[in-house]
Write a protein that holds these residues in place. Structure first.
Motif, PDB file in Angstrom:
ATOM      1  N   ARG A  17       1.141  -0.879   0.100  1.00 53.46           N
ATOM      2  CA  ARG A  17      -0.121  -0.127   0.188  1.00 53.46           C
ATOM      3  C   ARG A  17       0.971   1.437  -0.191  1.00 53.46           C
ATOM      4  O   ARG A  17       0.506   2.653  -0.665  1.00 53.46           O
ATOM      5  N   ARG A  18       2.662   1.222   0.781  1.00 52.14           N
ATOM      6  CA  ARG A  18       2.943   2.532   0.473  1.00 52.14           C
ATOM      7  C   ARG A  18       4.187   2.004  -0.288  1.00 52.14           C
ATOM      8  O   ARG A  18       4.894   3.383  -0.572  1.00 52.14           O
ATOM      9  N   VAL A  19       4.687   1.036  -0.726  1.00 50.99           N
ATOM     10  CA  VAL A  19       5.568   0.897  -1.840  1.00 50.99           C
ATOM     11  C   VAL A  19       6.245   1.628  -3.014  1.00 50.99           C
ATOM     12  O   VAL A  19       4.844   2.088  -3.774  1.00 50.99           O
ATOM     13  N   THR A  27       3.539 -20.439  -6.356  1.00 50.90           N
ATOM     14  CA  THR A  27       2.733 -20.065  -5.402  1.00 50.90           C
ATOM     15  C   THR A  27       3.181 -18.494  -4.745  1.00 50.90           C
ATOM     16  O   THR A  27       2.353 -18.117  -4.999  1.00 50.90           O
ATOM     17  N   ALA A  28       4.209 -17.705  -5.875  1.00 52.04           N
ATOM     18  CA  ALA A  28       5.154 -16.540  -6.186  1.00 52.04           C
ATOM     19  C   ALA A  28       3.298 -15.751  -6.744  1.00 52.04           C
ATOM     20  O   ALA A  28       2.753 -14.850  -7.058  1.00 52.04           O
ATOM     21  N   VAL A  29       3.690 -16.513  -8.470  1.00 49.37           N
ATOM     22  CA  VAL A  29       2.731 -16.097  -9.158  1.00 49.37           C
ATOM     23  C   VAL A  29       0.534 -15.768  -8.386  1.00 49.37           C
ATOM     24  O   VAL A  29       0.120 -15.308  -8.260  1.00 49.37           O
ATOM     25  N   THR A  30       0.071 -17.120  -7.564  1.00 51.52           N
ATOM     26  CA  THR A  30      -1.035 -16.892  -6.979  1.00 51.52           C
ATOM     27  C   THR A  30      -0.860 -16.078  -6.090  1.00 51.52           C
ATOM     28  O   THR A  30      -1.690 -15.026  -6.033  1.00 51.52           O
ATOM     29  N   ALA A  31       0.243 -15.803  -4.957  1.00 46.69           N
ATOM     30  CA  ALA A  31       0.386 -14.641  -3.705  1.00 46.69           C
ATOM     31  C   ALA A  31       0.370 -13.371  -4.380  1.00 46.69           C
ATOM     32  O   ALA A  31      -0.468 -12.122  -3.732  1.00 46.69           O
ATOM     33  N   ALA A  32       1.700 -13.084  -5.231  1.00 48.31           N
ATOM     34  CA  ALA A  32       1.288 -11.629  -5.945  1.00 48.31           C
ATOM     35  C   ALA A  32      -0.055 -11.459  -7.185  1.00 48.31           C
ATOM     36  O   ALA A  32      -0.740 -10.299  -6.462  1.00 48.31           O
ATOM     37  N   GLN A  33      -0.562 -12.577  -7.173  1.00 45.51           N
ATOM     38  CA  GLN A  33      -1.833 -11.383  -7.648  1.00 45.51           C
ATOM     39  C   GLN A  33      -3.313 -11.615  -7.116  1.00 45.51           C
ATOM     40  O   GLN A  33      -4.273 -10.294  -7.161  1.00 45.51           O
ATOM     41  N   ARG A  34      -3.482 -12.600  -5.761  1.00 47.69           N
ATOM     42  CA  ARG A  34      -4.383 -12.015  -4.587  1.00 47.69           C
ATOM     43  C   ARG A  34      -3.827 -10.987  -4.156  1.00 47.69           C
ATOM     44  O   ARG A  34      -5.117  -9.968  -3.908  1.00 47.69           O
ATOM     45  N   ARG A  35      -2.567 -10.088  -3.891  1.00 48.95           N
ATOM     46  CA  ARG A  35      -2.241  -8.613  -3.553  1.00 48.95           C
ATOM     47  C   ARG A  35      -2.656  -7.800  -4.663  1.00 48.95           C
ATOM     48  O   ARG A  35      -3.457  -7.123  -4.745  1.00 48.95           O
ATOM     49  N   ALA A  36      -2.304  -8.181  -6.130  1.00 54.21           N
ATOM     50  CA  ALA A  36      -2.940  -6.722  -6.824  1.00 54.21           C
ATOM     51  C   ALA A  36      -4.571  -6.908  -6.788  1.00 54.21           C
ATOM     52  O   ALA A  36      -4.814  -5.606  -7.463  1.00 54.21           O
ATOM     53  N   ASP A  37      -4.871  -8.085  -7.101  1.00 51.02           N
ATOM     54  CA  ASP A  37      -7.320  -7.926  -6.892  1.00 51.02           C
ATOM     55  C   ASP A  37      -7.237  -7.208  -5.608  1.00 51.02           C
ATOM     56  O   ASP A  37      -8.090  -6.121  -6.000  1.00 51.02           O
ATOM     57  N   ALA A  38      -6.533  -6.876  -4.737  1.00 48.67           N
ATOM     58  CA  ALA A  38      -6.891  -6.739  -3.151  1.00 48.67           C
ATOM     59  C   ALA A  38      -6.645  -4.758  -3.129  1.00 48.67           C
ATOM     60  O   ALA A  38      -7.734  -4.706  -3.461  1.00 48.67           O
TER      61      ALA A  38
END
Ligand SMILES: C[S@@+](CC[C@H](N)C(=O)[O-])C[C@H]1O[C@@H](n2cnc3c(N)ncnc32)[C@H](O)[C@@H]1O
Length: 255
Positions: free
Chosen positions: A38-40, A90-101
Protein backbone atom coordinates in the motif's frame (compact mmCIF):
# COMPACT_ATOMS: atom_id res chain seq x y z
CA UNK A 1 19.04 -39.48 -0.73
CA UNK A 2 19.86 -38.23 -4.19
CA UNK A 3 22.08 -40.00 -6.68
CA UNK A 4 23.81 -38.95 -9.89
CA UNK A 5 20.68 -39.63 -11.96
CA UNK A 6 18.29 -37.96 -9.56
CA UNK A 7 16.62 -34.93 -11.21
CA UNK A 8 17.01 -33.08 -7.89
CA UNK A 9 20.77 -33.01 -8.61
CA UNK A 10 20.20 -30.93 -11.69
CA UNK A 11 21.03 -27.26 -10.87
CA UNK A 12 17.91 -25.97 -12.63
CA UNK A 13 15.67 -28.37 -10.66
CA UNK A 14 17.39 -27.54 -7.37
CA UNK A 15 16.97 -23.84 -7.99
CA UNK A 16 13.35 -24.12 -9.02
CA UNK A 17 12.56 -26.25 -5.98
CA UNK A 18 14.36 -23.78 -3.72
CA UNK A 19 12.26 -20.90 -5.13
CA UNK A 20 9.03 -22.81 -4.81
CA UNK A 21 9.86 -23.40 -1.12
CA UNK A 22 11.04 -19.83 -0.58
CA UNK A 23 7.91 -18.36 -2.18
CA UNK A 24 5.70 -19.75 0.61
CA UNK A 25 7.01 -16.76 2.57
CA UNK A 26 4.85 -14.55 0.28
CA UNK A 27 1.79 -16.52 1.41
CA UNK A 28 2.70 -16.65 5.12
CA UNK A 29 3.38 -12.91 5.11
CA UNK A 30 0.41 -11.95 2.93
CA UNK A 31 -0.92 -9.31 5.34
CA UNK A 32 2.47 -7.69 5.96
CA UNK A 33 3.25 -7.63 2.24
CA UNK A 34 -0.17 -6.19 1.49
CA UNK A 35 0.46 -3.42 4.01
CA UNK A 36 3.89 -2.83 2.45
CA UNK A 37 2.36 -2.81 -1.03
CA UNK A 38 0.00 0.00 0.00
CA UNK A 39 2.99 2.31 0.45
CA UNK A 40 5.71 0.71 -1.70
CA UNK A 41 7.67 2.84 -4.16
CA UNK A 42 10.44 2.14 -6.59
CA UNK A 43 13.92 2.80 -5.25
CA UNK A 44 15.04 6.44 -5.76
CA UNK A 45 17.60 5.34 -8.35
CA UNK A 46 14.90 3.45 -10.26
CA UNK A 47 12.56 6.43 -10.15
CA UNK A 48 15.29 8.67 -11.48
CA UNK A 49 16.37 6.46 -14.38
CA UNK A 50 12.85 5.35 -15.29
CA UNK A 51 11.06 8.71 -14.98
CA UNK A 52 11.17 9.54 -18.74
CA UNK A 53 9.97 6.01 -19.62
CA UNK A 54 7.18 5.89 -17.02
CA UNK A 55 5.97 9.34 -18.12
CA UNK A 56 4.66 7.60 -21.28
CA UNK A 57 2.48 5.19 -19.23
CA UNK A 58 4.12 1.99 -20.53
CA UNK A 59 2.77 -1.52 -20.66
CA UNK A 60 5.37 -3.36 -18.59
CA UNK A 61 6.55 -6.95 -18.71
CA UNK A 62 8.25 -8.12 -15.51
CA UNK A 63 10.08 -11.44 -15.90
CA UNK A 64 10.79 -13.15 -12.53
CA UNK A 65 8.26 -10.97 -10.75
CA UNK A 66 8.45 -12.79 -7.38
CA UNK A 67 6.25 -11.23 -4.69
CA UNK A 68 5.08 -8.53 -7.11
CA UNK A 69 5.66 -5.49 -4.88
CA UNK A 70 7.76 -3.90 -7.63
CA UNK A 71 4.74 -4.12 -9.91
CA UNK A 72 2.53 -2.16 -7.56
CA UNK A 73 5.35 0.42 -7.32
CA UNK A 74 5.59 0.55 -11.12
CA UNK A 75 1.86 1.25 -11.42
CA UNK A 76 2.11 3.90 -8.73
CA UNK A 77 4.99 5.49 -10.70
CA UNK A 78 3.03 5.60 -13.97
CA UNK A 79 2.89 2.14 -15.60
CA UNK A 80 -0.41 1.49 -17.42
CA UNK A 81 -0.24 -2.27 -16.74
CA UNK A 82 2.22 -4.93 -15.60
CA UNK A 83 2.40 -8.56 -16.66
CA UNK A 84 4.50 -10.53 -14.20
CA UNK A 85 6.03 -13.90 -15.13
CA UNK A 86 7.49 -16.29 -12.62
CA UNK A 87 7.97 -20.05 -12.49
CA UNK A 88 6.83 -20.29 -8.90
CA UNK A 89 3.08 -20.97 -8.90
CA UNK A 90 3.07 -20.01 -5.22
CA UNK A 91 4.66 -16.62 -5.97
CA UNK A 92 2.32 -15.98 -8.91
CA UNK A 93 -0.81 -16.83 -6.92
CA UNK A 94 0.27 -14.68 -3.97
CA UNK A 95 1.18 -11.71 -6.19
CA UNK A 96 -2.18 -11.94 -8.03
CA UNK A 97 -4.08 -12.08 -4.74
CA UNK A 98 -2.36 -8.90 -3.55
CA UNK A 99 -2.84 -7.11 -6.87
CA UNK A 100 -6.56 -8.00 -6.81
CA UNK A 101 -6.91 -6.76 -3.23
CA UNK A 102 -5.34 -3.45 -4.27
CA UNK A 103 -7.24 -3.28 -7.59
CA UNK A 104 -4.06 -2.51 -9.52
CA UNK A 105 -3.67 -3.49 -13.23
CA UNK A 106 -1.13 -6.28 -12.60
CA UNK A 107 -1.58 -9.78 -13.97
CA UNK A 108 0.58 -12.81 -13.26
CA UNK A 109 1.37 -15.92 -15.30
CA UNK A 110 3.36 -19.01 -14.37
CA UNK A 111 6.24 -19.38 -16.84
CA UNK A 112 9.77 -20.74 -16.87
CA UNK A 113 12.01 -18.46 -18.88
CA UNK A 114 13.51 -18.04 -21.32
CA UNK A 115 11.49 -18.03 -23.56
CA UNK A 116 9.06 -15.27 -22.59
CA UNK A 117 5.55 -16.58 -23.41
CA UNK A 118 4.25 -13.36 -24.99
CA UNK A 119 3.95 -11.91 -28.51
CA UNK A 120 6.69 -10.07 -30.37
CA UNK A 121 6.87 -6.32 -29.73
CA UNK A 122 4.15 -6.34 -27.04
CA UNK A 123 5.97 -4.48 -24.25
CA UNK A 124 6.93 -0.83 -23.88
CA UNK A 125 9.20 -1.67 -20.95
CA UNK A 126 10.79 -4.88 -19.69
CA UNK A 127 11.60 -4.37 -16.01
CA UNK A 128 13.57 -6.93 -14.06
CA UNK A 129 16.26 -7.50 -11.44
CA UNK A 130 16.62 -7.45 -7.64
CA UNK A 131 17.84 -11.01 -7.71
CA UNK A 132 16.70 -12.18 -11.16
CA UNK A 133 19.64 -12.55 -13.58
CA UNK A 134 21.56 -14.67 -11.08
CA UNK A 135 19.16 -17.57 -11.69
CA UNK A 136 19.58 -17.60 -15.46
CA UNK A 137 22.38 -19.74 -16.95
CA UNK A 138 22.14 -18.28 -20.46
CA UNK A 139 22.02 -14.48 -20.50
CA UNK A 140 22.30 -14.25 -24.28
CA UNK A 141 19.10 -16.31 -24.67
CA UNK A 142 17.41 -14.07 -22.08
CA UNK A 143 18.53 -10.85 -23.82
CA UNK A 144 17.39 -12.12 -27.23
CA UNK A 145 13.92 -12.77 -25.78
CA UNK A 146 13.82 -9.33 -24.17
CA UNK A 147 14.67 -7.73 -27.53
CA UNK A 148 11.98 -9.80 -29.27
CA UNK A 149 9.17 -8.77 -26.91
CA UNK A 150 10.04 -5.05 -26.82
CA UNK A 151 8.34 -2.82 -29.34
CA UNK A 152 10.74 -0.68 -31.40
CA UNK A 153 11.76 2.20 -29.11
CA UNK A 154 10.83 0.16 -26.01
CA UNK A 155 13.15 -0.03 -23.02
CA UNK A 156 14.84 -2.66 -20.88
CA UNK A 157 15.54 -1.67 -17.28
CA UNK A 158 17.50 -3.87 -14.88
CA UNK A 159 18.35 -3.01 -11.28
CA UNK A 160 20.39 -5.94 -10.11
CA UNK A 161 22.87 -7.26 -7.60
CA UNK A 162 26.34 -6.18 -8.71
CA UNK A 163 28.34 -9.14 -10.08
CA UNK A 164 31.07 -8.45 -7.48
CA UNK A 165 28.67 -9.12 -4.58
CA UNK A 166 29.29 -12.89 -4.27
CA UNK A 167 32.86 -11.99 -3.34
CA UNK A 168 32.04 -9.73 -0.37
CA UNK A 169 32.00 -11.18 3.12
CA UNK A 170 29.29 -9.78 5.41
CA UNK A 171 31.68 -9.14 8.30
CA UNK A 172 30.75 -6.17 10.46
CA UNK A 173 34.27 -4.92 11.12
CA UNK A 174 35.75 -5.13 7.64
CA UNK A 175 34.71 -6.25 4.16
CA UNK A 176 36.79 -9.24 3.10
CA UNK A 177 37.04 -11.11 -0.19
CA UNK A 178 35.57 -14.56 0.39
CA UNK A 179 38.27 -17.19 -0.20
CA UNK A 180 35.71 -19.64 -1.62
CA UNK A 181 34.54 -17.32 -4.39
CA UNK A 182 35.88 -16.04 -7.72
CA UNK A 183 34.56 -13.21 -9.88
CA UNK A 184 35.10 -15.51 -12.86
CA UNK A 185 33.36 -18.60 -11.47
CA UNK A 186 30.24 -19.63 -13.41
CA UNK A 187 28.10 -20.44 -10.36
CA UNK A 188 28.01 -21.10 -6.62
CA UNK A 189 25.48 -22.52 -4.23
CA UNK A 190 23.46 -19.78 -2.52
CA UNK A 191 24.10 -19.78 1.24
CA UNK A 192 21.78 -16.98 2.33
CA UNK A 193 18.08 -16.72 2.91
CA UNK A 194 15.67 -16.93 1.07
CA UNK A 195 16.96 -19.17 -1.75
CA UNK A 196 19.22 -21.41 0.34
CA UNK A 197 20.66 -24.24 -1.74
CA UNK A 198 19.71 -22.74 -5.11
CA UNK A 199 22.43 -22.61 -7.74
CA UNK A 200 23.32 -18.97 -8.27
CA UNK A 201 24.76 -18.16 -11.70
CA UNK A 202 27.53 -15.64 -12.04
CA UNK A 203 27.74 -13.23 -14.96
CA UNK A 204 30.45 -10.59 -15.08
CA UNK A 205 29.42 -7.00 -15.71
CA UNK A 206 31.00 -7.25 -19.16
CA UNK A 207 28.95 -10.36 -19.96
CA UNK A 208 25.69 -8.62 -19.00
CA UNK A 209 26.48 -5.59 -21.15
CA UNK A 210 27.65 -7.71 -24.08
CA UNK A 211 24.52 -9.92 -23.93
CA UNK A 212 22.31 -6.82 -24.10
CA UNK A 213 24.33 -5.36 -26.99
CA UNK A 214 24.42 -8.60 -28.97
CA UNK A 215 20.63 -8.78 -28.73
CA UNK A 216 20.55 -5.49 -30.64
CA UNK A 217 19.63 -3.23 -27.73
CA UNK A 218 21.32 0.14 -27.38
CA UNK A 219 22.84 0.83 -23.97
CA UNK A 220 21.62 4.18 -22.62
CA UNK A 221 22.87 4.06 -19.05
CA UNK A 222 24.87 1.85 -16.71
CA UNK A 223 25.32 2.95 -13.10
CA UNK A 224 27.02 1.14 -10.19
CA UNK A 225 25.80 1.84 -6.66
CA UNK A 226 27.15 1.16 -3.16
CA UNK A 227 23.70 0.33 -1.69
CA UNK A 228 22.39 -3.25 -1.88
CA UNK A 229 18.76 -3.61 -2.97
CA UNK A 230 18.09 -5.82 0.06
CA UNK A 231 19.66 -6.37 3.48
CA UNK A 232 18.71 -9.33 5.66
CA UNK A 233 17.13 -8.08 8.90
CA UNK A 234 19.65 -7.79 11.72
CA UNK A 235 22.74 -7.98 9.50
CA UNK A 236 25.19 -5.06 9.35
CA UNK A 237 28.02 -5.52 6.91
CA UNK A 238 30.92 -3.18 6.24
CA UNK A 239 30.57 -4.24 2.57
CA UNK A 240 27.48 -1.99 2.53
CA UNK A 241 29.40 0.94 4.03
CA UNK A 242 29.76 2.87 0.77
CA UNK A 243 33.16 1.78 -0.53
CA UNK A 244 32.12 -1.22 -2.62
CA UNK A 245 29.63 -1.75 -5.47
CA UNK A 246 26.51 -3.68 -4.42
CA UNK A 247 24.00 -2.96 -7.19
CA UNK A 248 24.03 -1.95 -10.84
CA UNK A 249 21.32 -0.31 -12.97
CA UNK A 250 21.13 -0.71 -16.72
CA UNK A 251 18.84 1.07 -19.16
CA UNK A 252 18.77 0.04 -22.81
CA UNK A 253 16.48 0.69 -25.78
CA UNK A 254 15.40 -1.30 -28.76
CA UNK A 255 16.19 0.71 -31.92
C1 LIG B 1 14.66 -12.73 -5.81
S1 LIG B 1 13.20 -12.97 -6.73
C2 LIG B 1 13.28 -11.47 -7.61
C3 LIG B 1 11.96 -11.03 -8.04
C4 LIG B 1 11.38 -9.76 -7.48
N1 LIG B 1 12.15 -8.62 -7.86
C5 LIG B 1 11.21 -9.84 -5.99
O1 LIG B 1 11.86 -9.05 -5.27
O2 LIG B 1 10.42 -10.66 -5.48
C6 LIG B 1 13.63 -14.16 -7.99
C7 LIG B 1 12.41 -14.76 -8.68
O3 LIG B 1 12.85 -15.38 -9.89
C8 LIG B 1 12.06 -16.53 -10.11
N2 LIG B 1 12.80 -17.33 -11.09
C9 LIG B 1 14.08 -17.79 -11.00
N3 LIG B 1 14.44 -18.41 -12.14
C10 LIG B 1 13.36 -18.36 -12.98
C11 LIG B 1 13.12 -18.82 -14.32
N4 LIG B 1 14.05 -19.46 -15.03
N5 LIG B 1 11.91 -18.59 -14.87
C12 LIG B 1 10.94 -17.94 -14.16
N6 LIG B 1 11.11 -17.47 -12.90
C13 LIG B 1 12.31 -17.67 -12.31
C14 LIG B 1 11.89 -17.13 -8.73
O4 LIG B 1 10.78 -17.98 -8.64
C15 LIG B 1 11.75 -15.87 -7.86
O5 LIG B 1 10.41 -15.54 -7.64
Amino acid sequence: MTGPDDPADDPATRTRDAWERASHKHVREHDDLLAEARRVRLLPVEEELLAPVLAHRPHVLHPQSGHGLDDVALVRAGARSVLGLDYSRTAVTAAQRRADALAVPCRYVVAELPPLPVDDACADLVYTGKGALIWLPDLEAWAAEVARVLRPGGHLFVHEQHPMVPLWSWDEDEARIRPDRSYFARSHVNDTFPALGAVERQHTLAEIVVAVGRAGLQLLDLVEHPEPFWKPTGTRAEAWGGRLPNTVSLLARRG
